[in-house]
Design a protein around this motif. Structure first.
Motif, PDB file in Angstrom:
ATOM      1  N   LYS A 169       0.840  -1.200   0.000  1.00  0.00           N
ATOM      2  CA  LYS A 169       0.000   0.000   0.000  1.00  0.00           C
ATOM      3  C   LYS A 169       0.874   1.248   0.000  1.00  0.00           C
ATOM      4  CE  LYS A 169      -3.961  -1.657   2.626  1.00  0.00           C
ATOM      5  NZ  LYS A 169      -4.454  -1.645   4.009  1.00  0.00           N
ATOM      6  N   SER A 170       1.923   1.211   0.829  1.00  0.00           N
ATOM      7  CA  SER A 170       2.751   2.406   0.946  1.00  0.00           C
ATOM      8  C   SER A 170       3.506   2.686  -0.342  1.00  0.00           C
ATOM      9  CB  SER A 170       3.718   2.276   2.113  1.00  0.00           C
ATOM     10  OG  SER A 170       4.759   1.391   1.783  1.00  0.00           O
ATOM     11  N   ILE A 171       3.722   1.648  -1.129  1.00  0.00           N
ATOM     12  CA  ILE A 171       4.385   1.849  -2.413  1.00  0.00           C
ATOM     13  C   ILE A 171       3.416   2.492  -3.398  1.00  0.00           C
ATOM     14  CG2 ILE A 171       5.206   0.574  -4.438  1.00  0.00           C
ATOM     15  CD1 ILE A 171       6.459  -1.390  -2.396  1.00  0.00           C
ATOM     16  N   GLY A 172       2.124   2.232  -3.199  1.00  0.00           N
ATOM     17  CA  GLY A 172       1.122   2.781  -4.098  1.00  0.00           C
ATOM     18  C   GLY A 172       0.507   1.737  -5.006  1.00  0.00           C
ATOM     19  N   VAL A 173       0.599   0.459  -4.617  1.00  0.00           N
ATOM     20  CA  VAL A 173       0.024  -0.611  -5.430  1.00  0.00           C
ATOM     21  C   VAL A 173      -1.506  -0.519  -5.376  1.00  0.00           C
ATOM     22  CG1 VAL A 173      -0.080  -3.112  -5.748  1.00  0.00           C
ATOM     23  CG2 VAL A 173       2.008  -2.065  -4.899  1.00  0.00           C
TER      24      VAL A 173
ATOM     25  N   ARG B  60       1.932   5.875  10.418  1.00  0.00           N
ATOM     26  CA  ARG B  60       1.091   5.329   9.349  1.00  0.00           C
ATOM     27  C   ARG B  60       0.182   6.385   8.751  1.00  0.00           C
ATOM     28  NH1 ARG B  60       0.602  -0.278   8.968  1.00  0.00           N
ATOM     29  NH2 ARG B  60      -1.507  -0.057   8.180  1.00  0.00           N
ATOM     30  N   LEU B  63       1.509   8.482   5.840  1.00  0.00           N
ATOM     31  CA  LEU B  63       1.374   7.892   4.509  1.00  0.00           C
ATOM     32  C   LEU B  63      -0.075   7.601   4.179  1.00  0.00           C
ATOM     33  CD1 LEU B  63       4.291   6.676   5.662  1.00  0.00           C
ATOM     34  CD2 LEU B  63       4.147   5.404   3.554  1.00  0.00           C
ATOM     35  N   LEU B  65      -1.762   5.348   5.442  1.00  0.00           N
ATOM     36  CA  LEU B  65      -2.059   3.919   5.533  1.00  0.00           C
ATOM     37  C   LEU B  65      -3.180   3.736   6.540  1.00  0.00           C
ATOM     38  CD1 LEU B  65       1.465   2.266   5.560  1.00  0.00           C
ATOM     39  CD2 LEU B  65      -0.226   2.222   3.748  1.00  0.00           C
ATOM     40  N   ARG B  89      -2.004   7.621  -4.136  1.00  0.00           N
ATOM     41  CA  ARG B  89      -1.155   6.513  -4.599  1.00  0.00           C
ATOM     42  C   ARG B  89       0.018   7.042  -5.407  1.00  0.00           C
ATOM     43  NH1 ARG B  89      -5.624   3.290  -5.318  1.00  0.00           N
ATOM     44  NH2 ARG B  89      -5.802   3.619  -7.534  1.00  0.00           N
ATOM     45  N   ARG B  92       2.677   8.661  -3.214  1.00  0.00           N
ATOM     46  CA  ARG B  92       3.444   7.744  -2.366  1.00  0.00           C
ATOM     47  C   ARG B  92       4.866   7.561  -2.864  1.00  0.00           C
ATOM     48  NH1 ARG B  92      -1.440   4.391  -0.579  1.00  0.00           N
ATOM     49  NH2 ARG B  92      -1.868   5.614   1.273  1.00  0.00           N
ATOM     50  N   GLN B  96       8.121   7.099   1.562  1.00  0.00           N
ATOM     51  CA  GLN B  96       8.215   5.658   1.685  1.00  0.00           C
ATOM     52  C   GLN B  96       8.340   5.279   3.144  1.00  0.00           C
ATOM     53  OE1 GLN B  96       8.309   2.968  -0.827  1.00  0.00           O
ATOM     54  NE2 GLN B  96       7.147   4.621  -1.730  1.00  0.00           N
ATOM     55  N   MET B  97       8.154   4.001   3.391  1.00  0.00           N
ATOM     56  CA  MET B  97       8.151   3.546   4.773  1.00  0.00           C
ATOM     57  C   MET B  97       9.086   2.356   4.938  1.00  0.00           C
ATOM     58  SD  MET B  97       4.833   3.161   7.106  1.00  0.00           S
ATOM     59  CE  MET B  97       4.944   2.845   8.855  1.00  0.00           C
ATOM     60  N   GLN B 118       9.333  -3.496  -7.473  1.00  0.00           N
ATOM     61  CA  GLN B 118       7.890  -3.262  -7.469  1.00  0.00           C
ATOM     62  C   GLN B 118       7.515  -1.771  -7.448  1.00  0.00           C
ATOM     63  OE1 GLN B 118       5.610  -4.679  -4.159  1.00  0.00           O
ATOM     64  NE2 GLN B 118       3.904  -5.235  -5.475  1.00  0.00           N
ATOM     65  N   PRO B 119       8.113  -0.990  -6.530  1.00  0.00           N
ATOM     66  CA  PRO B 119       7.769   0.443  -6.566  1.00  0.00           C
ATOM     67  C   PRO B 119       8.112   1.096  -7.901  1.00  0.00           C
ATOM     68  CG  PRO B 119       9.494  -0.007  -4.935  1.00  0.00           C
ATOM     69  CD  PRO B 119       8.975  -1.307  -5.389  1.00  0.00           C
ATOM     70  N   VAL B 122       5.276   0.121 -10.271  1.00  0.00           N
ATOM     71  CA  VAL B 122       4.035   0.813  -9.923  1.00  0.00           C
ATOM     72  C   VAL B 122       4.063   2.251 -10.426  1.00  0.00           C
ATOM     73  CG1 VAL B 122       2.711   1.738  -7.989  1.00  0.00           C
ATOM     74  CG2 VAL B 122       3.463  -0.634  -7.959  1.00  0.00           C
ATOM     75  N   HIS B 123       5.211   2.889 -10.294  1.00  0.00           N
ATOM     76  CA  HIS B 123       5.281   4.283 -10.705  1.00  0.00           C
ATOM     77  C   HIS B 123       5.846   4.442 -12.116  1.00  0.00           C
ATOM     78  CE1 HIS B 123       3.984   5.673  -6.806  1.00  0.00           C
ATOM     79  NE2 HIS B 123       4.784   4.792  -6.275  1.00  0.00           N
ATOM     80  N   ARG B 168      14.121  -1.205  -0.986  1.00  0.00           N
ATOM     81  CA  ARG B 168      12.813  -1.015  -1.616  1.00  0.00           C
ATOM     82  C   ARG B 168      12.315   0.411  -1.392  1.00  0.00           C
ATOM     83  NH1 ARG B 168       8.008  -4.679   0.425  1.00  0.00           N
ATOM     84  NH2 ARG B 168       8.688  -3.832   2.411  1.00  0.00           N
TER      85      ARG B 168
END
Lengths: 271, 321
Positions: A169-173, B60, B63, B65, B89, B92, B96-97, B118-119, B122-123, B168
């Motif tokens: 979630k924090s990545i933005g998925v 949290r 972000l 979350l 999103r 984000r 990052q966390m 992955q990040p 996503v971006h 990450r």
């Protein structure tokens, strides 16, 4: 230093199922005798070189009927498992991931479905949509859904609070990707086991429905109905019972071993 | 050069307590109850407190979350609390966390390569070839070998996994990193390695940290400014040195007196707090700390002290300062 451990479950399971799959494929093109050819003079013969598994009360060749019966078995089992896993995972996963009142509503509906005696529900569905192999499979698929939905839901609830989900979630998925790409792969193992059980139960349930005359209709060969038809002749012609009985047992066992093997293969943590 | 990067104003999170058959709301836990602070670019803000004081929830919420119940978060001139889920999103990428549990924060089904890229995916950054190279670089940056990329998380130790988590977080070159107890699950010898890595990365990539921990020693080592939380509120905020040398709030003093000193001859006067943290569903009237405070007087039971900042930028919420 990788030492490969032999995955016996996978090996045996694959072998057994492959054997029946080949049998099924062959039966489309070739059976020793015509599946539905009646020869009353030949009825209830013991196994011989002409009829390896003997003949039934109508003089039909049991081996030929079992070969053809595997078609029905695989068809019903696959459709049931497919319906159960797809809808069960979707419903359970959605309920588990979203939670809250939506989860409450969905799960109460699932509970209601589960509280209903399964065979009666199946009879009801068949009564509404008509008998036949496909309708039987759909009815059994609807029956298999709640159990798998529960397993999926508990898996999702367990996994959604783990930090890797927060991380995603924090990545933005996107939430849908979190459900299908992040969490789902982590609950494959219980789902595969549930699917194999659903397949096995489907074979047996199809037999029960056929027994009641609501499942596969004669003269289509079905392992379940052969088993039922053989009951009367259990003492005089035991081979008539043994042949479909052993076939069902081996099919269920093969599926179970395959699923265990797959679980060992995919579960990285168990290594 | 000291631009404000993050401005948190009166942030609150109330968790409803539901009971009865219809799940009626019967109360609420004030997990975070009016937290405000400002963070400048390149700074590290340490957030300390006991378990359950709301520091992780605060992290949290930065972000989103956890959705804040009230209050605003302004990040890099954008009001995060006003963004839609979709906009958030995208945002984000800049925040990052790093997570506490190095075992739970990496998806066991993915290889390290897949986890770190992955990040980027996503971006929408880089082609697959470029991403592989970036993952390799990132692994080297955090002190892991490039061949780690093809392995699964379970093949690494806790410290190594935390490095993967850091890689990450770094992948998309964020401006702010919220580190939620990043070293508390690690052995002491590994803790300092990871802390030093975080410090090195900060100067290399001009990072800003919000560093959440219950370990005062760790926070002192890494933070420029420190905020002490108690029952969902900040009770003291000051520059790290100021806070550790001359703490103002009695709670901070008690916490600091509990830090062990590696000298057997040093007989420090430990302030022992009696009792437990009060239930956040029913926080005490007045100053939340008065039930355990050695200085508590009548006024503390009635009036809640405001966070008052002195001319040196040292803020504390106590009637006796």
């Amino acid at each position: 230093m990788k030492r490969k451990k032999i995955n016996l479950n996978l090996l045996v399971g694959c072998f057994v199922l492959l054997f029946f799959l080949v049998t099924m494929v062959v039966s489309f093109f070739y059976t020793p005798y015509d599946v539905n050819a009646i020869a009353v003079s030949n009825k209830l013969q013991a196994p011989s070189s002409a009829h390896w598994f003997g003949t039934d009360p109508f003089g039909r060749d049991i081996l030929s009927r079992i070969m053809a019966g595997t078609q029905t078995a695989f068809f019903v089992g696959s459709v049931v498992t497919l319906i159960g896993v797809v809808f069960g995972t979707l419903i359970g996963g959605f309920a588990g991931y979203v939670g809250g009142w939506l989860d409450e509503i969905i799960m109460r509906a699932i509970d209601a479905l589960m509280a209903f005696p399964g065979i009666i529900l199946a009879i009801m569905i068949v009564a509404v949509f008509g008998t036949g192999t496909l309708n039987t499979a759909i009815a059994l698929g609807i029956l298999a859904t709640p159990g798998i939905a529960r397993i999926a839901r508990s898996g999702f609830i367990q996994n959604k609070q783990l930090e890797y989900v927060s991380a995603a979630k924090s990545i933005g998925v996107h939430p849908l990707k979190i459900i299908f790409r992040e969490i789902l792969p982590n609950i494959y193992s219980p789902l595969i086991v549930a699917a194999s059980v659903a397949f096995a139960i489907a074979l047996l349930a199809e037999a029960s429905l056929s027994y009641l005359g609501l499942g596969v209709q004669p003269p289509d060969p079905s392992l379940g109905r052969m088993l039922k038809e053989s009951q009367e002749y259990l003492t005089t012609s035991p081979w008539f019972t043994l042949a479909p009985g052993i076939t069902i047992t081996l099919l269920v066992l093969g599926f179970y071993m395959l699923s265990n093997g797959i679980r060992d293969l995919t579960d990285h943590r168990s290594k | 050069m000291t631009e404000t990067l993050l401005k948190v104003d009166d942030l609150k999170k109330y968790f409803p307590i539901s009971g009865g058959i219809f799940g009626r709301k019967v109360g609420e836990v004030k997990a975070v109850d009016g937290v405000s602070f400002i963070l400048k670019k390149g700074e590290t803000f340490g957030l300390v407190g006991e378990s359950g004081c709301g520091k992780s929830t605060t992290g949290r919420m930065l972000l989103r979350l956890t959705e804040p119940s009230a209050g605003t978060i302004e990040f890099d001139e954008t009001l995060l609390t006003d963004l839609s889920k979709k906009q958030m999103r995208k945002k984000r990428r800049d925040i990052q966390m790093i997570f506490q549990d190095p075992f739970g924060s990496l998806n066991p089904r993915y290889t390290v390569q897949q986890i770190i890229e992955q990040p980027l995916i996503v971006h929408g950054l880089g082609t697959s070839k470029e991403r592989s190279r970036m993952v390799e670089e990132l692994l080297e940056t955090v002190g892991l070998d490039a061949y780690a990329a093809s392995r699964y998380p379970h093949q690494f130790s806790g410290g190594q996994r935390q490095r993967i988590g850091i890689a990450r977080a770094l992948a998309v070159r964020p401006k702010l990193i919220v580190a939620d107890e990043p070293v508390s699950a690690l052995d002491v010898s590994i803790q300092s390695q990871v802390l030093n890595l975080l410090k090195e990365l900060q100067s290399e990539f001009k990072l800003t940290y919000v560093f959440i921990s219950h370990d005062l020693g760790v926070v002192r080592h890494i933070s420029d400014r420190v905020g002490v939380m108690y029952l969902g509120r900040l009770v003291e905020v000051a520059d790290s040195n100021m806070l550790y040398v001359s703490p103002k709030h009695p709670y901070t003093r008690a916490l600091l007196s509990a830090v062990p000193v590696p000298d057997p001859k040093n007989k420090s006067n430990r302030i022992i707090l009696s009792g437990d943290v009060p239930n956040p569903a029913h926080p005490p009237e007045g100053c939340a700390f008065h039930t355990r405070c050695p200085l508590a007087a009548d006024i503390c039971r009635k009036v809640r002290p405001e966070l008052i900042t002195d001319e040196q930028g040292h803020a504390a919420a106590c009637h006796f300062i």
